[in-house]
Each structure stands twice: as structure tokens, then as C-alpha cells.
Scaffold this active site. Structure first.
Site, mmCIF file in Angstrom:
data_model
loop_
_atom_site.group_PDB
_atom_site.id
_atom_site.type_symbol
_atom_site.label_atom_id
_atom_site.label_comp_id
_atom_site.label_asym_id
_atom_site.label_seq_id
_atom_site.Cartn_x
_atom_site.Cartn_y
_atom_site.Cartn_z
ATOM 1 N N ASP A 98 -66.280 70.407 65.271
ATOM 2 C CA ASP A 98 -67.575 71.060 65.177
ATOM 3 C C ASP A 98 -67.667 72.034 66.351
ATOM 4 O O ASP A 98 -67.323 71.671 67.492
ATOM 5 C CB ASP A 98 -68.711 70.033 65.294
ATOM 6 C CG ASP A 98 -68.856 69.156 64.064
ATOM 7 O OD1 ASP A 98 -67.953 69.171 63.204
ATOM 8 O OD2 ASP A 98 -69.872 68.440 63.970
ATOM 9 N N HIS A 154 -59.639 67.156 65.200
ATOM 10 C CA HIS A 154 -58.776 66.733 64.104
ATOM 11 C C HIS A 154 -57.664 67.750 63.851
ATOM 12 O O HIS A 154 -57.737 68.895 64.308
ATOM 13 C CB HIS A 154 -59.614 66.561 62.833
ATOM 14 C CG HIS A 154 -60.734 65.581 62.974
ATOM 15 N ND1 HIS A 154 -60.694 64.311 62.443
ATOM 16 C CD2 HIS A 154 -61.936 65.667 63.626
ATOM 17 C CE1 HIS A 154 -61.810 63.667 62.730
ATOM 18 N NE2 HIS A 154 -62.584 64.465 63.455
ATOM 19 N N SER A 255 -66.628 71.039 75.157
ATOM 20 C CA SER A 255 -65.768 72.013 75.799
ATOM 21 C C SER A 255 -65.320 73.059 74.791
ATOM 22 O O SER A 255 -66.116 73.507 73.976
ATOM 23 C CB SER A 255 -64.570 71.335 76.460
ATOM 24 O OG SER A 255 -63.950 72.239 77.341
#
Length: 288
Positions: A98, A154, A255
Site C-alpha cells: 500500500d 509482497h 517508509s
């Protein structure tokens, strides 16, 4: 005006934001937050999460668990099953996390940019001339995770992870205000260079970059936490096959991940600067 809106107004003032998030003992504060976030005392946990909500748009409705042992447990939360399915098209490289889409585009020989007018080099970022050559004139995209976002990342495509290089460094904030003021910021912060190879033999590289209050990157396939306290080897050879969407690890706060691909990959239509993107959504397409 509410306290939350007042905080938002103050932190939008660039000079104040930069002062509060950078002109402080960054490394010491990051170590302290790393220790403090793991305290499992219920009152400290609840007050910490309440304070976090005050300073951000934290939304825990997607979280798999409704109760957390600590602030750290909340930072690194899992989501309910099935909420981030990867795009099934085999030609699509999906977002690993995200994020808010930042600078992206073509790499000019070996030069890319953190924001418009602020270039840096692949060699400064990656540290290995051979890997630089693999991405010369390629494509790059910068994905910024805010503190309130889902912090796990991921695999963006079916691939084989061949090596991880951990590069120690600073913990500058990675928000747009700091990117405008700190030259070659991504090349100064701690980061992990995750080298992967697609089934076609092409290189796809992920560079998770730590930041203030983060400086810890968990990689499941190495069963290791990389941070300023890491000792021993900084190069980790590996041979791990992963499928698109497999969880690779997490940040401990928020980050940036920089994604590097070959030059013939094309950005998908939803990739627009400042747009929000979810893990598993289309990022780039490999032409047939």
C-alpha cells in the site's frame, strides 16, 4: 478547530515539518521508538495507539486482529484474508505494498530522481555496478508508505530472490518535504537491495528504504531483521522462489520501496504521481 486539524495545519508548514521530523537526534529517537513500541503494557499500548490516531488517518477496520499486544504489533498488523489479491494477469507487475505513488519514469542511463529536479544515481542507491548495468535505461517507481498504512510488503511478480544487500545509513524522513531539501536522500538512508529474477531471466529489484522511527526491515525468507544493530555479513545470498502476492516482510513504521524493472516495461494507467495504490494492484505491464 480540533486538535487533529490544528496538528495537520502545523505539520503542513514546511519549515516546521522539516524541523520536527529531521533536525532531531534521528538515530537515537528511532532506537527509542523501536524499544518503546514493543512494550506490552495495556495502558501504554492503548495511549500510544490513541496518540497515533490523533496524528494520522489510522484505520484498523481491515486488520485481521482487533486487539494488539503492543504498538509494534499494531504497526506490523496483518490484514483480513483476501483483502489484497494480486492482479492475476501474468504480464502485470503489481504493487508490493500500500503506498502513495511518488517519482517514476524512465532511468536516463543510470540517473533517476527522488522528486523533479533532484537526481541521484543507481550506483549510489544500489552500490553494485553489475546490478546498475541490469537496470541501465530501465524504469523506476517510488512507493511511499505513510505511518498509518499497512506496513507489510509482497512479491510484485513470480520471481526468484537471488540476493539481498543491506546498506547501513541514516534515518532521514522520506516525506516530500525532506525529499525537496535533502540531496540523494534515498542513498543516505538504511536500505535493503532485494535482487530478483523473473522466469524470463529479467532483473526486477526492490529497494525498501528505512526512515526515521523505522530503520528495521523484516525479511521472512531470510528470517532476519535488518537495522542499525545488524552485525556480521551485509550480503545475503539466497535462492528463494516466490509467487506474486507472497508476503516478503514488513517495515516497522512506514517508509519507501523503490521498484526497478527493465526498459520495456510500461506503467499501468492507474500509476499517477500522488495517487494511492494498494498492494496487489497493477503497477507495470510487460509487453507481449
Amino acid at each position: 478547530m480540533t486538535i487533529k486539524s490544528l496538528i495537520a495545519v502545523l505539520t503542513q508548514q514546511e519549515d516546521l515539518n522539516f524541523l520536527l521530523t529531521n533536525r532531531i537526534p534521528r538515530a537515537a529517537l528511532t532506537r527509542f521508538v523501536g524499544w518503546f513500541s514493543k512494550i506490552e503494557q495495556p495502558l501504554i499500548r492503548d495511549l500510544s495507539i490513541a496518540c497515533w490516531r490523533l496524528f494520522s488517518d489510522l484505520d484498523l477496520t481491515e486488520a485481521r486482529e482487533t486487539r494488539f499486544k503492543s504498538l509494534h504489533d499494531c504497526f506490523t498488523r496483518e490484514l483480513k484474508p483476501g483483502l489484497r489479491p494480486p492482479d492475476p494477469d501474468p504480464s502485470i507487475v503489481v504493487s508490493p505494498c500500500d503506498a502513495i505513488v511518488g517519482a517514476h519514469g524512465a532511468i536516463a542511463d543510470t540517473e533517476l530522481f527522488q522528486i523533479k529536479g533532484a537526481p541521484y544515481s543507481l550506483l549510489d542507491l544500489l552500490g553494485d555496478p553489475a546490478l546498475v548495468d541490469a537496470h541501465r535505461n530501465g524504469r523506476f517507481i517510488t512507493l511511499r508508505l505513510t505511518s498509518s498504512m499497512y506496513h507489510r510488503f509482497h512479491a510484485p511478480q513470480d520471481c526468484r530472490i537471488e540476493r539481498v544487500d543491506f546498506i547501513s545509513g541514516d534515518t532521514w524522513n522520506v516525506n516530500p518535504i525532506a525529499l525537496k531539501r535533502v540531496e540523494k536522500l534515498f542513498c543516505k538512508n538504511e536500505r535493503a537491495v532485494i535482487r530478483t529474477r523473473l522466469a524470463s531471466g529479467e532483473s526486477l529489484t526492490l529497494v525498501p528504504v528505512a526512515a526515521i522511527l523505522v530503520a528495521s526491515i523484516r525479511l521472512h525468507f531470510l528470517d532476519i531483521m535488518l537495522n542499525a544493530a545488524s552485525r556480521g555479513p551485509t550480503v545475503f545470498p539466497c535462492d528463494v522462489a516466490v509467487r506474486k502476492g507472497d508476503e516478503l516482510g514488513w517495515f516497522e513504521h512506514g517508509s519507501t520501496i523503490i521498484v526497478l524493472t527493465p526498459d520495456h516495461f510500461e506503467f499501468c494507467d492507474n500509476v499517477l504521481e500522488s495517487a494511492r495504490i494498494l498492494a496487489g494492484q497493477p503497477l507495470m505491464r510487460k509487453p507481449a
